[in-house]
Every structure is written in C-alpha cells, then in structure tokens.
Design a protein around this motif. Structure first.
Motif, PDB file in Angstrom:
ATOM      1  N   PRO A 128       3.495  20.895  -5.658  1.00 48.07           N
ATOM      2  CA  PRO A 128       3.943  19.554  -6.041  1.00 48.07           C
ATOM      3  C   PRO A 128       2.833  18.635  -6.512  1.00 48.07           C
ATOM      4  CG  PRO A 128       3.962  19.824  -3.657  1.00 48.07           C
ATOM      5  CD  PRO A 128       3.686  21.176  -4.231  1.00 48.07           C
ATOM      6  N   TRP A 129       1.570  18.952  -6.175  1.00 53.25           N
ATOM      7  CA  TRP A 129       0.478  18.048  -6.573  1.00 53.25           C
ATOM      8  C   TRP A 129      -0.163  18.468  -7.893  1.00 53.25           C
ATOM      9  CZ3 TRP A 129       2.373  14.826  -3.708  1.00 53.25           C
ATOM     10  CH2 TRP A 129       2.507  14.926  -2.337  1.00 53.25           C
ATOM     11  N   ASP A 130       0.343  19.510  -8.504  1.00 58.92           N
ATOM     12  CA  ASP A 130      -0.203  19.972  -9.777  1.00 58.92           C
ATOM     13  C   ASP A 130       0.432  19.188 -10.930  1.00 58.92           C
ATOM     14  OD1 ASP A 130      -1.566  21.418 -11.688  1.00 58.92           O
ATOM     15  OD2 ASP A 130      -0.070  23.039 -11.728  1.00 58.92           O
ATOM     16  N   ASN A 131      -0.394  18.471 -11.684  1.00 59.26           N
ATOM     17  CA  ASN A 131       0.070  17.688 -12.835  1.00 59.26           C
ATOM     18  C   ASN A 131       1.130  16.668 -12.393  1.00 59.26           C
ATOM     19  OD1 ASN A 131       0.655  16.639 -15.304  1.00 59.26           O
ATOM     20  ND2 ASN A 131       1.217  18.596 -16.268  1.00 59.26           N
ATOM     21  N   LEU A 132       0.672  15.611 -11.692  1.00 55.94           N
ATOM     22  CA  LEU A 132       1.577  14.605 -11.150  1.00 55.94           C
ATOM     23  C   LEU A 132       2.324  13.840 -12.235  1.00 55.94           C
ATOM     24  CD1 LEU A 132      -0.548  13.135  -8.224  1.00 55.94           C
ATOM     25  CD2 LEU A 132       1.310  14.787  -8.114  1.00 55.94           C
ATOM     26  N   THR A 133       1.766  13.844 -13.461  1.00 56.91           N
ATOM     27  CA  THR A 133       2.471  13.164 -14.546  1.00 56.91           C
ATOM     28  C   THR A 133       3.749  13.910 -14.903  1.00 56.91           C
ATOM     29  OG1 THR A 133       0.350  12.421 -15.418  1.00 56.91           O
ATOM     30  CG2 THR A 133       2.255  12.280 -16.880  1.00 56.91           C
ATOM     31  N   TYR A 134       3.680  15.248 -14.831  1.00 56.04           N
ATOM     32  CA  TYR A 134       4.855  16.067 -15.137  1.00 56.04           C
ATOM     33  C   TYR A 134       5.719  16.256 -13.886  1.00 56.04           C
ATOM     34  CZ  TYR A 134       7.673  20.092 -16.462  1.00 56.04           C
ATOM     35  OH  TYR A 134       8.723  20.944 -16.697  1.00 56.04           O
ATOM     36  N   ASN A 135       5.091  16.659 -12.759  1.00 55.13           N
ATOM     37  CA  ASN A 135       5.798  16.827 -11.483  1.00 55.13           C
ATOM     38  C   ASN A 135       5.722  15.516 -10.692  1.00 55.13           C
ATOM     39  OD1 ASN A 135       6.436  19.562 -11.902  1.00 55.13           O
ATOM     40  ND2 ASN A 135       4.403  20.185 -11.185  1.00 55.13           N
ATOM     41  N   ARG A 136       6.428  14.523 -11.128  1.00 55.48           N
ATOM     42  CA  ARG A 136       6.368  13.218 -10.486  1.00 55.48           C
ATOM     43  C   ARG A 136       6.873  13.324  -9.039  1.00 55.48           C
ATOM     44  NH1 ARG A 136       9.788   9.896 -12.061  1.00 55.48           N
ATOM     45  NH2 ARG A 136       8.658   7.924 -11.724  1.00 55.48           N
TER      46      ARG A 136
ATOM     47  N   THR B 187       0.828  -1.209   0.000  1.00 54.79           N
ATOM     48  CA  THR B 187       0.000   0.000   0.000  1.00 54.79           C
ATOM     49  C   THR B 187       0.861   1.258   0.000  1.00 54.79           C
ATOM     50  OG1 THR B 187      -0.153  -0.082   2.422  1.00 54.79           O
ATOM     51  CG2 THR B 187      -1.908  -1.163   1.169  1.00 54.79           C
ATOM     52  N   SER B 188       2.004   1.229  -0.653  1.00 59.77           N
ATOM     53  CA  SER B 188       2.877   2.405  -0.697  1.00 59.77           C
ATOM     54  C   SER B 188       2.216   3.525  -1.497  1.00 59.77           C
ATOM     55  CB  SER B 188       4.220   2.050  -1.343  1.00 59.77           C
ATOM     56  OG  SER B 188       4.914   1.112  -0.559  1.00 59.77           O
ATOM     57  N   PRO B 189       2.313   4.776  -1.025  1.00 61.51           N
ATOM     58  CA  PRO B 189       1.719   5.893  -1.764  1.00 61.51           C
ATOM     59  C   PRO B 189       2.439   6.132  -3.094  1.00 61.51           C
ATOM     60  CG  PRO B 189       3.055   6.704   0.051  1.00 61.51           C
ATOM     61  CD  PRO B 189       2.977   5.223   0.218  1.00 61.51           C
ATOM     62  N   PHE B 190       1.689   6.587  -4.079  1.00 56.54           N
ATOM     63  CA  PHE B 190       2.219   6.947  -5.407  1.00 56.54           C
ATOM     64  C   PHE B 190       2.914   5.768  -6.099  1.00 56.54           C
ATOM     65  CE2 PHE B 190       2.843  10.846  -2.690  1.00 56.54           C
ATOM     66  CZ  PHE B 190       1.610  11.387  -3.004  1.00 56.54           C
ATOM     67  N   SER B 191       2.525   4.548  -5.751  1.00 57.38           N
ATOM     68  CA  SER B 191       3.133   3.378  -6.385  1.00 57.38           C
ATOM     69  C   SER B 191       2.758   3.277  -7.857  1.00 57.38           C
ATOM     70  CB  SER B 191       2.701   2.102  -5.653  1.00 57.38           C
ATOM     71  OG  SER B 191       1.285   1.998  -5.604  1.00 57.38           O
ATOM     72  N   SER B 192       1.669   3.948  -8.269  1.00 59.90           N
ATOM     73  CA  SER B 192       1.281   3.933  -9.681  1.00 59.90           C
ATOM     74  C   SER B 192       2.076   4.950 -10.500  1.00 59.90           C
ATOM     75  CB  SER B 192      -0.220   4.225  -9.811  1.00 59.90           C
ATOM     76  OG  SER B 192      -0.540   5.502  -9.276  1.00 59.90           O
ATOM     77  N   ILE B 193       2.824   5.823  -9.817  1.00 63.28           N
ATOM     78  CA  ILE B 193       3.600   6.865 -10.501  1.00 63.28           C
ATOM     79  C   ILE B 193       5.098   6.590 -10.408  1.00 63.28           C
ATOM     80  CG2 ILE B 193       4.070   9.339 -10.614  1.00 63.28           C
ATOM     81  CD1 ILE B 193       1.367   9.826  -9.323  1.00 63.28           C
ATOM     82  N   CYS B 194       5.557   6.207  -9.204  1.00 65.18           N
ATOM     83  CA  CYS B 194       6.991   6.004  -8.971  1.00 65.18           C
ATOM     84  C   CYS B 194       7.372   4.542  -9.187  1.00 65.18           C
ATOM     85  CB  CYS B 194       7.358   6.417  -7.542  1.00 65.18           C
ATOM     86  SG  CYS B 194       6.939   8.132  -7.114  1.00 65.18           S
ATOM     87  N   ASN B 195       8.574   4.325  -9.629  1.00 68.01           N
ATOM     88  CA  ASN B 195       9.151   2.986  -9.712  1.00 68.01           C
ATOM     89  C   ASN B 195       9.792   2.690  -8.356  1.00 68.01           C
ATOM     90  OD1 ASN B 195      10.474   0.635 -10.212  1.00 68.01           O
ATOM     91  ND2 ASN B 195      11.699   1.399 -11.933  1.00 68.01           N
ATOM     92  N   LEU B 196       9.071   1.971  -7.506  1.00 68.37           N
ATOM     93  CA  LEU B 196       9.483   1.818  -6.119  1.00 68.37           C
ATOM     94  C   LEU B 196      10.772   1.031  -5.954  1.00 68.37           C
ATOM     95  CD1 LEU B 196       6.038   1.218  -4.369  1.00 68.37           C
ATOM     96  CD2 LEU B 196       7.285   3.352  -4.718  1.00 68.37           C
ATOM     97  N   THR B 197      11.210   0.310  -6.966  1.00 62.01           N
ATOM     98  CA  THR B 197      12.483  -0.392  -6.862  1.00 62.01           C
ATOM     99  C   THR B 197      13.665   0.555  -6.972  1.00 62.01           C
ATOM    100  OG1 THR B 197      12.536  -0.823  -9.247  1.00 62.01           O
ATOM    101  CG2 THR B 197      11.484  -2.479  -7.833  1.00 62.01           C
ATOM    102  N   MET B 198      13.436   1.742  -7.541  1.00 61.52           N
ATOM    103  CA  MET B 198      14.521   2.700  -7.746  1.00 61.52           C
ATOM    104  C   MET B 198      14.227   4.075  -7.155  1.00 61.52           C
ATOM    105  SD  MET B 198      15.343   1.791 -11.739  1.00 61.52           S
ATOM    106  CE  MET B 198      16.627   3.024 -11.817  1.00 61.52           C
ATOM    107  N   GLU B 199      12.945   4.339  -6.810  1.00 59.93           N
ATOM    108  CA  GLU B 199      12.557   5.683  -6.390  1.00 59.93           C
ATOM    109  C   GLU B 199      11.802   5.642  -5.068  1.00 59.93           C
ATOM    110  OE1 GLU B 199      11.900   8.087 -10.550  1.00 59.93           O
ATOM    111  OE2 GLU B 199      10.357   6.612  -9.990  1.00 59.93           O
ATOM    112  N   PHE B 200      11.867   6.772  -4.373  1.00 61.38           N
ATOM    113  CA  PHE B 200      11.142   6.951  -3.119  1.00 61.38           C
ATOM    114  C   PHE B 200      10.076   8.024  -3.330  1.00 61.38           C
ATOM    115  CE2 PHE B 200      10.655   9.382   0.868  1.00 61.38           C
ATOM    116  CZ  PHE B 200      10.118   8.373   1.662  1.00 61.38           C
TER     117      PHE B 200
END
Length: 753
Positions: free
Chosen positions: A406-414, A383-396
């Motif tokens: 930071p929450w504006d356009n999460l696709t651009y501001n990952r 249940t990690s947050p933003f797991s659909s956006i971040c690659n959790l094996t390499m990113e936090f």
C-alpha cells in the motif's frame, strides 16, 4: 484519588470520601499554607475544576503554579495510596492533560523476604502493581549497602487460624521464597506473587474455598477458581468459558448487573449466580432471556449477543434521542461532551469527522455551538496522517486491505477510503482500523478499539505494542507496516517514528506533530491512553458512566400544576452532602408527578427526595415490583398439649422460610414471649417476596389456573437441630448453643412447589 477519576468530576472531602459532582465548596480556605495552595491548584487541574472556587483549569492553573507560588514538586495526596511508604508526586511544570503522578517517592520500611529494609528516600517512576513495585524495590535495596537492614520473624507474621484450623498465610504459594500470601488470595483474580503463582497454582484450592462458596466464584468444574466478586464483570477474562464476564455464557454481561454504589436492585441475583457456580457442572443448565433497559438501545454500546440493540438501520429510522444528547448520523445517541473529544463514539465516526462540512441542525447547535465545534475540530485534526493526499472532508486515511504494497506509489495507490465506508461492518483497511466500533475485539468482550485486527488469525494487537512488541502470526497481515520499522534498527521502541524512506525520529511517533510530509508518524495512534492514570478498555469509561447515570424521567404533568422540574433533582446529592439528610419541615408543598410511583416521597434538607416504598416495591423511586405472599401468623399456645414455662425471660425466636424447589427464597423472623401469648396473642403480618425473574414468571403462568390451591397450605414446625440435619446452610441464621430457634416451614401446594 477522587480528582483522577476517569469518568466523573470528583473532589476529595475532608473525611476522605469523594464528592461525586461539581460545585463542592472548600471551607477554612483563609489559613492555607503555600503548600496547601499549590495542592489545591493541582487538584483543580486533575479534577477539571470540580470545586466551586476553582478559578482555573488545565494550563491556566499551571501558569499560576509557575508564577504566583514558589511550588516545586507537589505531593498529593498527603498519604500513600498503594502503600503507606509510596507517595505520589507531581511536577509543577507538568502536562495538564495527564492525571498520572510524575513519579513516586519511596520513604519507609518494606519487607524483603526475611529482612526489613529501611529506604530513607528514593525516586521510582515505573507504574505497575504493588507486588511488582515491591519486588523492584527489594532488588534495588539489595544493591545498596547504605540501607538499614534488620531481620524479623521468618515465619508468616499472622498466628491466627482459619475456621478449619489452617494458617491464614503461607510461604509456599509463590515460587520466590519468603513471600507471605494469604491462602484466601489463591485464584481470586488478582496477582499477589510476581510470578503469578497464586493465580496458576491449585494449592489446596478445594479445601480453601469450600467454606466461602457463597462469596467466591468458580469458573467451572474443569477450571476451579476462587474469584472475588470484584473480579466479576471487570472486563478481564479469568474463566475460559467467559462465565466471569457473561451470565453463564449468554449474551448478558455481568458488568451490566445493577449491584454497585448507586444500584442495589440485582445484588441478590448476583449472589445467587455466585452460589450456583459451585452447583452447576454444565454450561447450558441456565438460559434466561436477556432484558435490557429502554435507554440502552441505540446508545452505541452493544448489550445483546445479536447486536440488535444497536441496529443502525432501525436507530436511524425510528429512534428519538433525548434533548440533551447528540444524535449521530446512524441515529444513535451520545452525550454532548463526547463530541470532538478525539474518540469515535458514533459507529460512523460522525461525532468526530466532517462535522463542519455537513448539515448541522438547530438542535445540534444548541448542544454545542458552531464556534466550539470549529475550534475543537481544528485543534484535534490538524495533524491527521496523509492529509496532503486524502480529502479529509470526504475520505478517511488508511491503507487498503486489497493492496499488496500500500505504500508503493502513494499518488497512484492513494491511502484513502470514502467516509461512507466507516462503520459499515466491512473491512476495507488493514487492521480494520475504520471499524473500531463495529467489530468485536478478539476477547469477545469489548469493541475492537485501538487494536490492529490480524486478517488471517484471531489476533488483536494494541497499537502501542504492534510491531515493536507483537506481530500477527501470519506476517503478510502486517508486513506493510512492521517491515518498515524493523528495517530501521535505531528505532527500537514504539514512541520512535520511522519514515517510509527509513529515516528515524526518536520519540516522534504519535506526539501530534507531523514529522514527515505524509504524516505517517501519526498513523494508528491512541492519544487518549497518554492522559489516563490507569488502563481502561476502549470506551469502557463512557459505558460505565452511561450505565450509572440517572436518566431524566420524562412524564407529562398530572395534575396539570405538577412541578416537573423537580424530576431533574440529583438523587446522588444525599450521598454527596456533608450534612445529615433529614426531613425538612420548611419545604413548600409542591406536587411531584409520580416521583416515587407507589411509594411516599419525603423532601430532605439537602434538596433531594427520598422514597419510602411498600413491601413489594423497591428501587430508588419504587420503580421495580415483585410478587408477594402475605401470611398472617400467631402462635397458639392455648391447647393443653403444649407445656408452657411461665418464666418471663423466655423468648421464642421463630424463623419463617419461603421455599421454592427446596431453595430458600426469603425469610422472616418472629419473636414470641410465651407468657404474654397465653393471655393475649398478637398477630404478625409477614410479606414474602419473590422476583419477576423468567423462571418465576414461567412458574406463575403454570399455576395460574389453580389459584384456589393457595388455601391448602401446610405449616410444619421443626426444631433447629432437625432443620440443620436437613440443610447445613441454615447455620448462618444462628448458633445452636446460644439460642433456641423454631423454624416454621411453609409448605405450599403442588402448583406452588
């Protein structure tokens, strides 16, 4: 309660004490009632199976409670802990991860101002201090006319007086009338009044504390206190200068002083520290070099102000972890059971994140199997947050500190940073949530932990209180997060979650369930807080356990047939054993390599080893050494200038003091019967010990060139009354009226002071 201890597995013995290890076995188990069996299963749940016969833990025990036994609410323990009338009760269908009682049952008589109120039975769910619980109960009882009330003596119940003829209790300390509080609880570091007036009022504090200075601590001349010794090193700042937490403001922490149940080595140093708090007026009158144990380096806990003991570059390059410990990518060493427990222990979080995608050595897999790592990793971080956006094996996942929105356009501001940036001591995320183990908390005592660090001010706000309770003084520091919550008036408490689009889910925050597609409801969560009975500072339970655990002694065998495995014997078994520890005549003669150093080892019936140390050595294994002066004395009464009464009942008690700068370092007692000494005198050998503290070592170096001066020692005999006139503190050694005491005053030469 032993079973709810937050560090170790413990089990309550029949005498009420704690068995501080696993493997204790209950006796007389055949005649248990249904209630006893339910209570036993509950204890297995709370202690994680500390008793030998616990066949279940966690959810499996709960299943047995629900299916096998008709248990309902389980009272444990059998008597009250906070007060005799406050009983702890657990639900049968409860959460196995929490050790806190589900509610308290109030049944008894309480004192409310000038009235005794009988409460025949009431449920109480709030966790708080005893004074606040009693205050709530009194307000609750005053609104109920059914309770039986009766008046009692309105003055404080204690008629006994102190040594200076003052009453022990006072009704004028608390602003709320009717509350009787002992005057010795004033400014002691613990709240007794609900309005905390006992900790803020200076009511005759100097007179109260003047006679107990040896046992109470004063913060400073500007901030007079009367702190109990238990308030020293408890991670709560009672002194503005932090002297109650750090040794005279230096980097040495009082929590590290070895004066507890396991270690008594530095209790004398702690007593000296308390006494000097009433003498020193400045903050820099004592500056001593801080020394820490070898195994305190690279253990993820900072002990030095310079933080060099946790220099990750040196740890990764040169440090070698013990075989039974897990090695972080930073080179630091942690306990194997800390891996994937939901709390970052390694500075770079390498014990919690990205374990399965990184290389795992054979040594690592011997400590924790791959299947166990895989199962725990999936269970904890599904249940990690933003797991659909971040690659959790390499990113936090976190919000960038340089992004205004930071929450504006999460696709651009990952909301993602590289895992390589965790623990690099550079703030990349709002609140420094990725530097929780490297940045110091605002109180300067602990790591940042689960606190939001405001960027523009020295504020550290707990996750659970952030936005819903407290905010940064500069709103731009937390506007990105708090404005979302405040725009949803229906979500008014911490456990309510707010989506980026303003949708509210009641009690949906930090429940390990993704309520929204991005998982923002699981962002900045402190999951471990929910499972603890008491509030513990971040990782302080682990630090406490690490500092009070006996490390293995890794020595080569000498002689070659030495039984090294004996070195792993648990020294605590002596205290834990229910039978008396006596020397065992049947023990096999097996050589033990240096177990007691310069002492003598004795095998005990319970399997432990007791060490008998020479006078100048001390410690559980005689591992510490002091310097000493040995004096051989006898009382010469043969000269005619002394008049000796031939009454055989007369015994002289001679106190021999070793002084350093007019300060008593140690003392010995000598008893002499004059009638016997006139015929045959007896010699007494007395060792006087003094420590290896920095000031003594410095003085030792100064007198090294004048060793011959030791022969010029003066002995001065003084009576009790003479000594008391010169030093009133000597009253502790006896009463003038009850016994005649002669003091032998050893005056060493100049170089010995």
């Amino acid at each position: 309660m032993c079973e709810t201890h937050y560090v170790k597995k413990k089990w309550t013995l029949p005498n009420g004490r704690c068995y501080e290890d696993v493997g204790y076995e209950e006796v007389n188990v055949t005649n248990r009632t249904i209630h006893d069996e339910c209570q036993y299963l509950l204890r297995c749940i709370l202690s994680k199976g500390a008793e030998k016969s616990c066949s279940c833990t966690d959810n499996s025990c709960i299943d047995r409670l629900n299916t096998t036994f008709p248990c309902y609410d389980i009272q444990f323990p059998k008597a009250g802990i906070l007060a005799p009338y406050i009983l702890s009760v657990y639900y049968r269908t409860r959460n196995a991860s929490s050790v806190a009682p589900d509610f308290f049952w109030i049944n008894g008589t309480i004192k409310c101002q000038d009235t005794l109120i009988d409460i025949p039975g009431a449920q109480f769910s709030n966790y708080s201090t005893l004074p606040r619980i009693e205050d709530s109960l009194c307000r609750y009882a005053n609104n109920r006319s059914s309770f039986g009330n009766k008046s009692y003596y309105q003055s404080c119940y204690s008629h006994s007086l102190t040594f200076n003829n003052r009453p022990y209790s006072s009704r004028t300390i608390c602003s709320k009338p009717g509350k009787c509080v002992s005057i010795y609880r004033m400014r002691d570091g613990f709240m007794d009044c609900t309005d905390e007036m006992d900790e803020t009022n200076d009511y005759l504090l100097d007179k109260i504390c003047s006679k107990v200075q040896r046992y109470r601590f004063r913060c400073s001349f500007e901030q007079p206190t009367c702190l109990s010794v238990t308030a020293l090193g408890n991670l709560q700042n009672d002194c503005k200068n932090f002297f109650d937490e750090r040794w005279f403001g230096t980097s040495a922490k009082l929590i590290d002083v070895k004066c507890n149940k396991l270690w008594k080595d530095e209790c004398g140093m702690l007593r000296e520290y308390i006494e000097k708090s009433w003498i020193l007026s400045g903050t820099n009158e004592i500056v001593e070099q801080v020394r820490i144990p070898f195994r305190s380096y690279c253990n993820t806990f900072r002990n030095l102000a310079s933080q060099e003991d946790e220099n990750v570059n040196e740890c990764s390059d040169a440090w070698v972890c013990p075989e039974e410990q897990w090695k972080c990518n930073t080179g630091q060493c942690i306990e194997a059971e800390w891996v994937l427990d939901g709390v970052w222990d390694c500075f770079d979080a390498s014990d919690e994140t990205d374990l399965l995608s990184s290389f795992l050595s054979d040594r690592t897999l011997r400590l924790v199997s791959y299947s166990k790592l895989a199962n725990k990793s999936i269970d904890l971080y599904r249940t990690s947050p933003f797991s659909s956006i971040c690659n959790l094996t390499m990113e936090f996942p976190c919000s960038h500190v340089n992004s205004s929105n930071p929450w504006d356009n999460l696709t651009y501001n990952r909301p993602c940073i590289s895992r390589q940036k965790i623990g690099d001591n550079h703030v990349d995320c709002y609140g420094a949530i990725h530097e929780r183990n490297t940045i110091t908390h605002c109180d300067q005592l602990t790591m940042l932990g689960y606190h939001f660090k405001c960027q523009s001010s020295n504020q550290c706000i707990p996750y659970w209180d952030h936005c819903s309770g407290s905010r940064c003084t500069i709103n731009s520091d937390d506007r990105f997060w708090c404005d979302i919550r405040q725009n949803s008036p229906t979500c008014d408490i911490f456990v309510d979650s707010v989506c980026f689009n303003g949708t509210c889910v009641k009690r949906g925050r930090c429940n390990r369930i993704l309520e929204y597609s991005f998982g923002e409801d699981e962002y900045m969560c402190e999951y471990e807080k929910e499972s603890k009975l008491i509030s513990v500072s971040y990782r302080k339970d682990k630090e406490f356990g690490a500092k009070n655990t006996n490390n293995k002694l890794r020595l080569l065998g000498f002689p070659a047939d030495a039984n090294i495995s004996k070195l792993e014997t648990d020294l605590n078994s002596t205290a834990n054993s229910t039978q008396a520890a006596t020397a065992s005549p049947d023990i096999k003669s097996e050589p033990i390599a240096y177990w007691c150093n310069r002492g003598v080892d004795v095998h005990m019936n319970n399997g432990s080893i007791a060490c008998f140390c020479p006078p100048q050595y001390y410690g559980d294994k005689c591992e510490f050494h002091t310097d000493r002066i040995t004096v051989l004395l006898h009382l010469n009464l043969s000269q005619s200038i002394y008049r000796v009464d031939m009454n055989v009942k007369i015994v002289l008690k001679i106190l021999v003091l070793l002084l350093f700068n007019n300060e008593t370092i140690t003392s010995n007692l000598l008893h002499v019967r004059p009638t016997a000494e006139m015929i045959i005198y007896s010699k007494k050998m007395m060792p006087f010990l003094y420590s290896h503290s920095p000031r003594f070592l410095q003085h030792k170096n100064q007198r090294y060139v004048n060793q011959s001066d030791i022969i010029h020692i003066q002995f001065v005999l003084k009576s009790m009354k003479e000594m008391i006139r010169e030093n009133h503190s000597l009253l502790q050694y006896g009463s003038i009226q009850s016994i005649s005491i002669i003091y032998l005053y050893i005056v060493l030469p100049k170089y010995f002071n």
